[in-house]
Design a protein around this motif. Structure first.
Motif, PDB file in Angstrom:
ATOM      1  N   GLY A 100      26.979 -17.207 -30.042  1.00 33.16           N
ATOM      2  CA  GLY A 100      26.894 -18.526 -29.423  1.00 33.16           C
ATOM      3  C   GLY A 100      26.545 -18.430 -27.954  1.00 33.16           C
ATOM      4  O   GLY A 100      26.339 -17.347 -27.411  1.00 33.16           O
ATOM      5  N   ARG A 101      26.490 -19.578 -27.300  1.00 34.07           N
ATOM      6  CA  ARG A 101      26.186 -19.639 -25.879  1.00 34.07           C
ATOM      7  C   ARG A 101      27.480 -19.649 -25.066  1.00 34.07           C
ATOM      8  O   ARG A 101      28.477 -20.239 -25.451  1.00 34.07           O
ATOM      9  N   THR A 102      27.447 -18.961 -23.937  1.00 38.36           N
ATOM     10  CA  THR A 102      28.591 -18.904 -23.045  1.00 38.36           C
ATOM     11  C   THR A 102      28.458 -19.996 -21.975  1.00 38.36           C
ATOM     12  O   THR A 102      27.373 -20.550 -21.780  1.00 38.36           O
ATOM     13  N   PRO A 103      29.551 -20.320 -21.268  1.00 36.37           N
ATOM     14  CA  PRO A 103      29.460 -21.341 -20.210  1.00 36.37           C
ATOM     15  C   PRO A 103      28.451 -21.014 -19.112  1.00 36.37           C
ATOM     16  O   PRO A 103      27.931 -21.926 -18.460  1.00 36.37           O
ATOM     17  N   ASP A 104      28.163 -19.711 -18.899  1.00 37.67           N
ATOM     18  CA  ASP A 104      27.169 -19.350 -17.879  1.00 37.67           C
ATOM     19  C   ASP A 104      25.785 -19.132 -18.480  1.00 37.67           C
ATOM     20  O   ASP A 104      24.936 -18.445 -17.910  1.00 37.67           O
ATOM     21  N   ASN A 105      25.550 -19.724 -19.671  1.00 39.32           N
ATOM     22  CA  ASN A 105      24.226 -19.764 -20.305  1.00 39.32           C
ATOM     23  C   ASN A 105      23.690 -18.387 -20.689  1.00 39.32           C
ATOM     24  O   ASN A 105      22.488 -18.118 -20.590  1.00 39.32           O
ATOM     25  N   GLN A 106      24.557 -17.521 -21.140  1.00 34.72           N
ATOM     26  CA  GLN A 106      24.141 -16.298 -21.806  1.00 34.72           C
ATOM     27  C   GLN A 106      24.395 -16.463 -23.308  1.00 34.72           C
ATOM     28  O   GLN A 106      25.105 -17.370 -23.740  1.00 34.72           O
ATOM     29  N   SER A 125      29.897  -5.758 -28.826  1.00 38.15           N
ATOM     30  CA  SER A 125      29.649  -7.017 -28.118  1.00 38.15           C
ATOM     31  C   SER A 125      28.444  -6.851 -27.218  1.00 38.15           C
ATOM     32  O   SER A 125      28.191  -5.755 -26.684  1.00 38.15           O
ATOM     33  N   MET A 126      27.678  -7.912 -27.061  1.00 42.67           N
ATOM     34  CA  MET A 126      26.527  -7.891 -26.162  1.00 42.67           C
ATOM     35  C   MET A 126      26.325  -9.276 -25.562  1.00 42.67           C
ATOM     36  O   MET A 126      26.580 -10.300 -26.219  1.00 42.67           O
ATOM     37  N   TYR A 127      25.905  -9.289 -24.311  1.00 44.91           N
ATOM     38  CA  TYR A 127      25.607 -10.528 -23.594  1.00 44.91           C
ATOM     39  C   TYR A 127      24.132 -10.519 -23.223  1.00 44.91           C
ATOM     40  O   TYR A 127      23.671  -9.638 -22.479  1.00 44.91           O
ATOM     41  N   ILE A 128      23.395 -11.487 -23.758  1.00 41.42           N
ATOM     42  CA  ILE A 128      21.944 -11.528 -23.600  1.00 41.42           C
ATOM     43  C   ILE A 128      21.573 -12.648 -22.632  1.00 41.42           C
ATOM     44  O   ILE A 128      22.012 -13.799 -22.798  1.00 41.42           O
ATOM     45  N   GLN A 129      20.772 -12.316 -21.640  1.00 46.94           N
ATOM     46  CA  GLN A 129      20.310 -13.303 -20.679  1.00 46.94           C
ATOM     47  C   GLN A 129      19.003 -13.918 -21.151  1.00 46.94           C
ATOM     48  O   GLN A 129      18.188 -13.248 -21.775  1.00 46.94           O
ATOM     49  N   GLY A 130      18.802 -15.184 -20.829  1.00 48.01           N
ATOM     50  CA  GLY A 130      17.556 -15.846 -21.194  1.00 48.01           C
ATOM     51  C   GLY A 130      17.799 -17.179 -21.872  1.00 48.01           C
ATOM     52  O   GLY A 130      18.930 -17.553 -22.190  1.00 48.01           O
ATOM     53  N   SER A 131      16.719 -17.895 -22.114  1.00 42.24           N
ATOM     54  CA  SER A 131      16.791 -19.237 -22.678  1.00 42.24           C
ATOM     55  C   SER A 131      17.054 -19.195 -24.181  1.00 42.24           C
ATOM     56  O   SER A 131      17.033 -18.128 -24.803  1.00 42.24           O
ATOM     57  N   GLU A 132      17.287 -20.350 -24.764  1.00 47.44           N
ATOM     58  CA  GLU A 132      17.549 -20.475 -26.204  1.00 47.44           C
ATOM     59  C   GLU A 132      16.221 -20.549 -26.950  1.00 47.44           C
ATOM     60  O   GLU A 132      15.866 -21.583 -27.525  1.00 47.44           O
ATOM     61  N   SER A 133      15.501 -19.430 -26.960  1.00 49.76           N
ATOM     62  CA  SER A 133      14.178 -19.418 -27.582  1.00 49.76           C
ATOM     63  C   SER A 133      13.786 -17.979 -27.905  1.00 49.76           C
ATOM     64  O   SER A 133      14.300 -17.033 -27.300  1.00 49.76           O
ATOM     65  N   SER A 138      16.819 -10.119 -21.842  1.00 52.53           N
ATOM     66  CA  SER A 138      17.397  -8.896 -21.281  1.00 52.53           C
ATOM     67  C   SER A 138      18.907  -8.871 -21.488  1.00 52.53           C
ATOM     68  O   SER A 138      19.562  -9.911 -21.555  1.00 52.53           O
ATOM     69  N   ILE A 139      19.412  -7.648 -21.605  1.00 49.54           N
ATOM     70  CA  ILE A 139      20.848  -7.405 -21.553  1.00 49.54           C
ATOM     71  C   ILE A 139      21.104  -6.773 -20.198  1.00 49.54           C
ATOM     72  O   ILE A 139      20.504  -5.758 -19.850  1.00 49.54           O
ATOM     73  N   ALA A 140      21.993  -7.386 -19.425  1.00 52.45           N
ATOM     74  CA  ALA A 140      22.217  -6.918 -18.063  1.00 52.45           C
ATOM     75  C   ALA A 140      22.864  -5.533 -18.056  1.00 52.45           C
ATOM     76  O   ALA A 140      23.276  -5.010 -19.096  1.00 52.45           O
ATOM     77  N   ALA A 141      22.945  -4.957 -16.872  1.00 53.92           N
ATOM     78  CA  ALA A 141      23.504  -3.609 -16.753  1.00 53.92           C
ATOM     79  C   ALA A 141      25.010  -3.621 -16.981  1.00 53.92           C
ATOM     80  O   ALA A 141      25.589  -4.629 -17.360  1.00 53.92           O
ATOM     81  N   PHE A 142      25.613  -2.505 -16.741  1.00 52.71           N
ATOM     82  CA  PHE A 142      27.004  -2.113 -16.919  1.00 52.71           C
ATOM     83  C   PHE A 142      27.881  -3.076 -17.740  1.00 52.71           C
ATOM     84  O   PHE A 142      28.220  -4.180 -17.326  1.00 52.71           O
ATOM     85  N   ASN A 143      28.241  -2.608 -18.914  1.00 53.00           N
ATOM     86  CA  ASN A 143      29.228  -3.251 -19.785  1.00 53.00           C
ATOM     87  C   ASN A 143      28.771  -4.569 -20.402  1.00 53.00           C
ATOM     88  O   ASN A 143      29.591  -5.309 -20.955  1.00 53.00           O
ATOM     89  N   THR A 166      13.972  -8.031 -27.822  1.00 54.75           N
ATOM     90  CA  THR A 166      13.043  -8.976 -28.437  1.00 54.75           C
ATOM     91  C   THR A 166      13.810  -9.900 -29.366  1.00 54.75           C
ATOM     92  O   THR A 166      14.424  -9.458 -30.336  1.00 54.75           O
ATOM     93  N   ILE A 167      13.789 -11.195 -29.059  1.00 51.12           N
ATOM     94  CA  ILE A 167      14.406 -12.213 -29.911  1.00 51.12           C
ATOM     95  C   ILE A 167      13.313 -12.815 -30.790  1.00 51.12           C
ATOM     96  O   ILE A 167      12.341 -13.393 -30.289  1.00 51.12           O
ATOM     97  N   THR A 168      13.446 -12.655 -32.101  1.00 50.43           N
ATOM     98  CA  THR A 168      12.434 -13.145 -33.036  1.00 50.43           C
ATOM     99  C   THR A 168      12.797 -14.494 -33.649  1.00 50.43           C
ATOM    100  O   THR A 168      11.926 -15.179 -34.194  1.00 50.43           O
ATOM    101  N   GLU A 169      14.043 -14.878 -33.561  1.00 49.62           N
ATOM    102  CA  GLU A 169      14.518 -16.138 -34.148  1.00 49.62           C
ATOM    103  C   GLU A 169      15.664 -16.648 -33.292  1.00 49.62           C
ATOM    104  O   GLU A 169      16.579 -15.892 -32.960  1.00 49.62           O
ATOM    105  N   TYR A 170      15.598 -17.933 -32.893  1.00 53.00           N
ATOM    106  CA  TYR A 170      16.689 -18.497 -32.099  1.00 53.00           C
ATOM    107  C   TYR A 170      16.885 -19.960 -32.504  1.00 53.00           C
ATOM    108  O   TYR A 170      16.177 -20.843 -32.045  1.00 53.00           O
ATOM    109  N   GLY A 171      17.846 -20.186 -33.388  1.00 55.48           N
ATOM    110  CA  GLY A 171      18.117 -21.532 -33.869  1.00 55.48           C
ATOM    111  C   GLY A 171      19.249 -22.196 -33.103  1.00 55.48           C
ATOM    112  O   GLY A 171      19.900 -21.592 -32.247  1.00 55.48           O
TER     113      GLY A 171
END
Length: 206
Positions: A100-106, A125-133, A138-143, A166-171
Motif C-alpha cells: 500500500g501507500r505510506t503517508p509520505d507517498n512511498q 520489506s521494501m519502500y519504493i519511491q515514485g508515483s502510483e504508476s 527507486s528504492i532509497a539507500a540504507f534499510n 521496474t514497476i510493470t503493473e500499478y493498480g
C-alpha cells in the motif's frame, strides 16, 4: 454463482468487505456526509482464484445494487528473492503479504512467515519511491530494503545504495502492484556484497 468469496468496497479512503453468499452480498456503509463520492467495487471468487476488474459508481445515500463477474484477474501474489546463495519465496495465502501507500507517498511491500517461531522466521520489506504508476522507480539507500531470516542461520540483507526498480503493473486499492529488479545487497553479519534479484506481484490494500 460465487459460493466462497467476498466483495471489497473502497470509498473516501476507507475499505469495507462483505462475504458473498450464493452469489449475493449485502453491506451497510456509514458515512458522515451525503455528498456524492466515487465508490470502487471488486468481487472475488476464492475457489476460482479470480477477481473482477474494478467497478466505479457515484454514491450519495440510499440503496445501491452493483453486479459483477468475479473473474478476469488472477489472485496470485508472491515476492520471490534470490540474494547470494539464499532464496526467499513468499506466496499468498500461505504467507501474509501487505502492500500500500505510506503517508509520505512511498509504496510499501512486505511479507512475513512463521513470525512466532524465532528459528524459522522470515521477513521482507521494501519502500519504493515514485508515483502510483508503472515505470522506473527507486528504492532509497540504507534499510529501505530488508531481508531477514531468524536463528540459527541468522541472515540479514540490506541496501547501501539506491536501487532502480521496474514497476510493470500499478493498480488502485484492491488491485495489484508488480515489478522486478536486480541489485547488489550487503549481508549484515558477514559484511559481504552479493548479487540479488527480485520479482513480485502483490495485492494493494490501501
Amino acid at each position: 454463482p460465487v459460493t466462497n468469496g467476498f466483495v471489497d468496497l473502497f470509498v473516501e479512503g476507507i475499505s469495507y468487505r462483505a462475504s458473498i453468499n450464493n452469489g449475493n452480498y449485502s453491506i451497510a456503509i456509514p458515512r458522515c456526509s451525503a455528498n456524492p463520492e466515487n465508490l470502487n467495487f471488486i468481487a472475488t471468487d476464492i475457489d476460482a482464484g479470480q477477481q473482477s476488474t474494478p467497478s466505479v459508481i457515484n454514491v450519495t445515500s440510499g440503496n445501491y445494487t452493483v453486479n459483477a463477474n468475479a473473474c478476469g484477474v488472477s489472485l496470485e501474489q508472491f515476492i520471490f528473492f534470490i540474494a547470494g546463495s539464499d532464496t526467499f519465496n513468499f506466496r499468498s495465502p500461505v504467507d501474509s503479504i501487505t502492500a500500500g501507500r505510506t503517508p509520505d507517498n512511498q509504496t510499501y511491500i512486505g511479507s512475513q512467515r512463521n513470525h512466532q517461531d524465532p528459528f524459522n522466521f522470515e521477513w521482507v520489506s521494501m519502500y519504493i519511491q515514485g508515483s502510483e504508476s508503472p515505470g522506473t522507480h527507486s528504492i532509497a539507500a540504507f534499510n529501505s530494503l530488508l531481508l531477514f531470516r531468524g536463528n540459527p542461520s541468522r541472515i540479514e540483507y540490506l541496501t547501501d545504495n539506491p536501487i532502480n526498480i521496474t514497476i510493470t503493473e500499478y493498480g488502485g486499492p484492491g488491485e495489484y502492484i508488480a515489478g522486478n529488479f536486480a541489485a547488489t545487497m550487503r549481508e549484515r553479519w558477514k559484511n559481504i556484497m552479493v548479487s540479488a534479484t527480485c520479482n513480485f506481484r502483490v495485492r494493494r490494500t490501501q
